[in-house]
Each structure stands twice: as structure tokens, then as C-alpha cells.
Write a protein that holds these residues in place. Structure first.
Motif, PDB file in Angstrom:
ATOM      1  N   LEU A  25      18.918  -6.649 -17.082  1.00 45.30           N
ATOM      2  CA  LEU A  25      17.765  -6.402 -16.210  1.00 45.30           C
ATOM      3  C   LEU A  25      18.129  -5.402 -15.123  1.00 45.30           C
ATOM      4  O   LEU A  25      17.354  -4.488 -14.817  1.00 45.30           O
ATOM      5  CB  LEU A  25      17.285  -7.720 -15.608  1.00 45.30           C
ATOM      6  CG  LEU A  25      16.150  -7.627 -14.578  1.00 45.30           C
ATOM      7  CD1 LEU A  25      14.912  -6.978 -15.186  1.00 45.30           C
ATOM      8  CD2 LEU A  25      15.815  -9.014 -14.033  1.00 45.30           C
ATOM      9  N   LEU A  26      19.293  -5.576 -14.537  1.00 45.27           N
ATOM     10  CA  LEU A  26      19.747  -4.674 -13.478  1.00 45.27           C
ATOM     11  C   LEU A  26      19.799  -3.232 -13.968  1.00 45.27           C
ATOM     12  O   LEU A  26      19.283  -2.311 -13.309  1.00 45.27           O
ATOM     13  CB  LEU A  26      21.124  -5.118 -12.982  1.00 45.27           C
ATOM     14  CG  LEU A  26      21.837  -4.184 -12.009  1.00 45.27           C
ATOM     15  CD1 LEU A  26      21.098  -4.127 -10.683  1.00 45.27           C
ATOM     16  CD2 LEU A  26      23.279  -4.622 -11.797  1.00 45.27           C
ATOM     17  N   ARG A  27      20.411  -3.008 -15.111  1.00 46.59           N
ATOM     18  CA  ARG A  27      20.528  -1.647 -15.652  1.00 46.59           C
ATOM     19  C   ARG A  27      19.154  -1.055 -15.944  1.00 46.59           C
ATOM     20  O   ARG A  27      18.898   0.118 -15.664  1.00 46.59           O
ATOM     21  CB  ARG A  27      21.370  -1.660 -16.932  1.00 46.59           C
ATOM     22  CG  ARG A  27      22.863  -1.865 -16.709  1.00 46.59           C
ATOM     23  CD  ARG A  27      23.647  -1.406 -17.933  1.00 46.59           C
ATOM     24  NE  ARG A  27      23.151  -2.028 -19.159  1.00 46.59           N
ATOM     25  CZ  ARG A  27      23.584  -3.185 -19.654  1.00 46.59           C
ATOM     26  NH1 ARG A  27      24.538  -3.848 -19.004  1.00 46.59           N
ATOM     27  NH2 ARG A  27      23.089  -3.666 -20.778  1.00 46.59           N
ATOM     28  N   SER A  28      18.289  -1.862 -16.515  1.00 47.18           N
ATOM     29  CA  SER A  28      16.960  -1.375 -16.878  1.00 47.18           C
ATOM     30  C   SER A  28      16.178  -0.934 -15.637  1.00 47.18           C
ATOM     31  O   SER A  28      15.533   0.114 -15.638  1.00 47.18           O
ATOM     32  CB  SER A  28      16.191  -2.459 -17.630  1.00 47.18           C
ATOM     33  OG  SER A  28      14.907  -2.014 -17.983  1.00 47.18           O
ATOM     34  N   VAL A  29      16.258  -1.730 -14.574  1.00 47.81           N
ATOM     35  CA  VAL A  29      15.544  -1.394 -13.340  1.00 47.81           C
ATOM     36  C   VAL A  29      16.115  -0.129 -12.717  1.00 47.81           C
ATOM     37  O   VAL A  29      15.371   0.789 -12.331  1.00 47.81           O
ATOM     38  CB  VAL A  29      15.617  -2.575 -12.339  1.00 47.81           C
ATOM     39  CG1 VAL A  29      15.111  -2.141 -10.968  1.00 47.81           C
ATOM     40  CG2 VAL A  29      14.799  -3.756 -12.844  1.00 47.81           C
ATOM     41  N   GLN A  30      17.428  -0.037 -12.612  1.00 40.02           N
ATOM     42  CA  GLN A  30      18.034   1.108 -11.937  1.00 40.02           C
ATOM     43  C   GLN A  30      17.917   2.388 -12.753  1.00 40.02           C
ATOM     44  O   GLN A  30      17.884   3.480 -12.190  1.00 40.02           O
ATOM     45  CB  GLN A  30      19.506   0.804 -11.611  1.00 40.02           C
ATOM     46  CG  GLN A  30      19.654  -0.284 -10.554  1.00 40.02           C
ATOM     47  CD  GLN A  30      21.023  -0.306  -9.919  1.00 40.02           C
ATOM     48  OE1 GLN A  30      22.033  -0.206 -10.609  1.00 40.02           O
ATOM     49  NE2 GLN A  30      21.063  -0.440  -8.607  1.00 40.02           N
ATOM     50  N   GLU A  31      17.841   2.277 -14.068  1.00 41.93           N
ATOM     51  CA  GLU A  31      17.692   3.475 -14.901  1.00 41.93           C
ATOM     52  C   GLU A  31      16.292   4.079 -14.777  1.00 41.93           C
ATOM     53  O   GLU A  31      16.114   5.282 -14.992  1.00 41.93           O
ATOM     54  CB  GLU A  31      17.964   3.127 -16.362  1.00 41.93           C
ATOM     55  CG  GLU A  31      19.448   2.917 -16.675  1.00 41.93           C
ATOM     56  CD  GLU A  31      19.663   2.416 -18.089  1.00 41.93           C
ATOM     57  OE1 GLU A  31      18.652   2.254 -18.825  1.00 41.93           O
ATOM     58  OE2 GLU A  31      20.825   2.167 -18.466  1.00 41.93           O
ATOM     59  N   THR A  93       7.324  -4.276 -13.955  1.00 42.86           N
ATOM     60  CA  THR A  93       7.298  -4.085 -15.408  1.00 42.86           C
ATOM     61  C   THR A  93       8.579  -4.565 -16.060  1.00 42.86           C
ATOM     62  O   THR A  93       8.548  -5.261 -17.102  1.00 42.86           O
ATOM     63  CB  THR A  93       7.082  -2.595 -15.743  1.00 42.86           C
ATOM     64  OG1 THR A  93       5.843  -2.170 -15.184  1.00 42.86           O
ATOM     65  CG2 THR A  93       7.074  -2.361 -17.244  1.00 42.86           C
ATOM     66  N   LYS A  94       9.712  -4.242 -15.467  1.00 42.37           N
ATOM     67  CA  LYS A  94      10.991  -4.602 -16.068  1.00 42.37           C
ATOM     68  C   LYS A  94      11.248  -6.104 -16.015  1.00 42.37           C
ATOM     69  O   LYS A  94      11.847  -6.664 -16.934  1.00 42.37           O
ATOM     70  CB  LYS A  94      12.126  -3.834 -15.384  1.00 42.37           C
ATOM     71  CG  LYS A  94      12.057  -2.325 -15.592  1.00 42.37           C
ATOM     72  CD  LYS A  94      11.979  -1.990 -17.074  1.00 42.37           C
ATOM     73  CE  LYS A  94      11.782  -0.526 -17.329  1.00 42.37           C
ATOM     74  NZ  LYS A  94      11.656  -0.210 -18.782  1.00 42.37           N
ATOM     75  N   ILE A  95      10.804  -6.757 -14.958  1.00 45.31           N
ATOM     76  CA  ILE A  95      10.950  -8.215 -14.905  1.00 45.31           C
ATOM     77  C   ILE A  95      10.073  -8.872 -15.964  1.00 45.31           C
ATOM     78  O   ILE A  95      10.482  -9.829 -16.637  1.00 45.31           O
ATOM     79  CB  ILE A  95      10.621  -8.737 -13.493  1.00 45.31           C
ATOM     80  CG1 ILE A  95      11.747  -8.374 -12.522  1.00 45.31           C
ATOM     81  CG2 ILE A  95      10.415 -10.255 -13.504  1.00 45.31           C
ATOM     82  CD1 ILE A  95      11.489  -8.765 -11.084  1.00 45.31           C
TER      83      ILE A  95
END
Length: 283
Positions: A25-31, A93-95
Motif C-alpha cells: 500500500l505504501l509503495r502504491s500511494v507514493q508512486e 483510491t489506493k486504500i
């Protein structure tokens, strides 16, 4: 198996996996968000984990306390950090994608329609409260900026008034002592304030004292001349005093015509000249 039991099991499943899955989740949000990319992972990861946990608490335990406290709070914090609305939409969206992926891993076929609805309602409630906290904080910040802008404008107006004091000497006589450098902007303000004061006080004579002005360029000299002519148009005579040697040379070199403006060597001479024109004398 009852709806509550299935949702409790799903909530437990997601919570237990968070230490490993939150990195995804962290990577997806920061990307996908430059704003969130600027937040150190050590700070962002616990916040994301807590966001997912509060969603689980809502649909798994039917307890809205944690989500009602956390979602607006973290939304407010992100607004204060300067994140954009686009950043907030990314994290929402990512969550949502993360939670639905976890549901798939758990086994979506194990949930009835009512379970899925409650699961989605929990995510939507988190999103709503997050954006509510963010928007309220942004409104407060914008109001604070407006208040600061108004305060700065008021302070600038005060400074302008203090730097251009128009003093009544006697009835019908005003004195405008100028100090410091004068640029075109300040010269324009001087003209505006002086003409307003002449009209309000029905002044007949204005003593313009430039003793404290170190230098005058072409633009400022022309502004002073225009000010004098404008004052004459509304019925006031201008007496210019305090012309130093350097400024006198500048005025001559620039070819500035001072026709219609009376000249005094200093403020005392200007006051005496103004009083004589008004029928007064200093004894």
C-alpha cells in the motif's frame, strides 16, 4: 455463518496481514502521489496501517469511534502539510484498491451481498471523513491567509500614511514633510493623499517640504510637478521648500519647469510665505 462473524473474520484477516501487506500500500500511494512521496515511509506507513485498521473496526466490529476520530484528524494533518486534493484522491483510491484486494485474498465468494455492502460502506465512510477533515482544514487555512493578507494590507496602509503625514498648520494651510527615497509608486500615493486632504480640509495652501528627500529622478520630479498642478486645479497653491544643492542641480539638468510653484529656502520660510498669503504674520 452469520454476517457479523464473516466480517469479523475478514477484519482479523486484514489486520493480521498488515505488517507484510502495508508495504504494498505504501509503495502504491507514493508512486502515484508526489505529495505523499515527500512523506518519509517511517511516518506514512503507520498512518496508512491505522487508516486500514479503522476501516476494519467499522465493518468488523461495527464501531465507528476510531474512524470518526482518525479520518478527520489525518485529513486535517495532510491539509496542514500542503498536500493537494489530487493527493487525497490518490490515497482514497489506493486504500480502496488495497482493501478490495485483501477481500479477494480472503475469498470474496464467502461474503453475501450484505457483507460486501457493509464492507464498501466502511471504506466510503473513511473516505468521506478523511476528505471532510481535509476540506475543513483547507477552508480554515484559506481564511487564515485572507486574514493575514488583510492585516498586511492594513499595516502597509498605516506605513504609507505614516510615511506621508499631512499636517494642518493653520486654517487653510497644510504641510506635507517628505522623508526618504521617493519612487514612482510612492509619488503617486503622495499625490492621491494630498489631493484628498486638500479637498477634505478645503485647504488654500500646501507646503511641500522635501528637505528629507536625498535624491529626485525625472519620474519623481514630474510627479511632484503634476501634484502641484493638480493641487492648483482644485484651488490650492503649492509652496516647495527644502530644495538642496544636489536636487536643485538635478531639477535644472532635467529641465523640470516649476512655473506656478512658489519656492522657499526652508520650512520656516515656507510657513512665513504661506501666512503672508493668508494675511497672517509671525510676531
Amino acid at each position: 455463518m452469520s454476517i457479523d462473524t464473516i466480517l469479523k473474520n475478514l477484519a482479523t484477516f486484514i489486520r493480521e496481514r498488515l505488517p507484510q501487506t502495508s508495504e504494498r500500500l505504501l509503495r502504491s500511494v507514493q508512486e502515484h502521489s508526489s505529495g505523499y512521496a515527500s512523506i518519509p515511509p517511517a511516518e506514512l506507513r503507520p498512518a496508512l496501517e491505522r487508516s486500514v485498521t479503522t476501516i476494519c473496526t467499522l465493518f468488523g466490529d461495527n464501531d465507528n469511534g476510531p474512524i470518526s476520530e482518525w479520518a478527520p484528524q489525518i485529513g486535517k494533518r495532510r491539509a496542514e502539510m500542503g498536500l493537494s486534493l489530487d493527493d487525497m484522491m490518490v490515497v482514497v483510491t489506493k486504500i480502496r484498491e488495497f482493501c478490495w484486494q485483501e477481500l479477494t485474498e480472503f475469498g470474496s465468494d464467502r461474503l453475501a451481498i450484505g457483507d460486501v455492502r457493509r464492507f464498501e460502506d466502511a471504506i466510503s465512510e473513511f473516505s468521506r471523513l478523511l476528505l471532510l477533515g481535509y476540506s475543513q482544514a483547507m477552508i480554515a487555512l484559506q481564511q487564515e491567509l485572507r486574514d493575514q493578507a488583510e492585516q498586511i494590507a492594513a499595516q502597509q496602509q498605516t506605513i504609507r500614511e505614516l510615511s506621508t503625514p499631512i499636517l494642518p498648520l493653520y486654517e487653510g494651510i497644510l504641510i506635507l514633510p517628505l522623508v526618504g527615497a521617493i519612487d514612482s509608486f510612492r509619488a503617486s500615493q503622495i499625490m492621491e493623499r494630498l489631493l484628498t486632504a486638500i479637498a477634505e480640509r478645503q485647504a488654500d495652501i500646501v507646503i511641500l517640504d522635501i528637505t528629507g528627500v536625498p535624491v529626485i529622478d525625472t519620474a519623481v520630479a514630474n510627479y511632484l510637478l503634476q501634484t502641484a498642478r493638480a493641487a492648483q486645479l482644485i484651488g490650492a497653491q503649492v509652496i516647495l521648500v527644502g530644495i538642496g544643492a544636489e536636487i536643485a542641480q538635478t531639477i535644472v539638468q532635467l529641465g523640470v519647469e516649476l512655473h506656478g510653484i512658489q519656492i522657499g529656502a526652508n520650512l520656516q520660510a515656507g510657513i512665513e510665505l504661506a501666512l503672508r498669503q493668508q494675511g497672517y504674520a509671525i510676531r
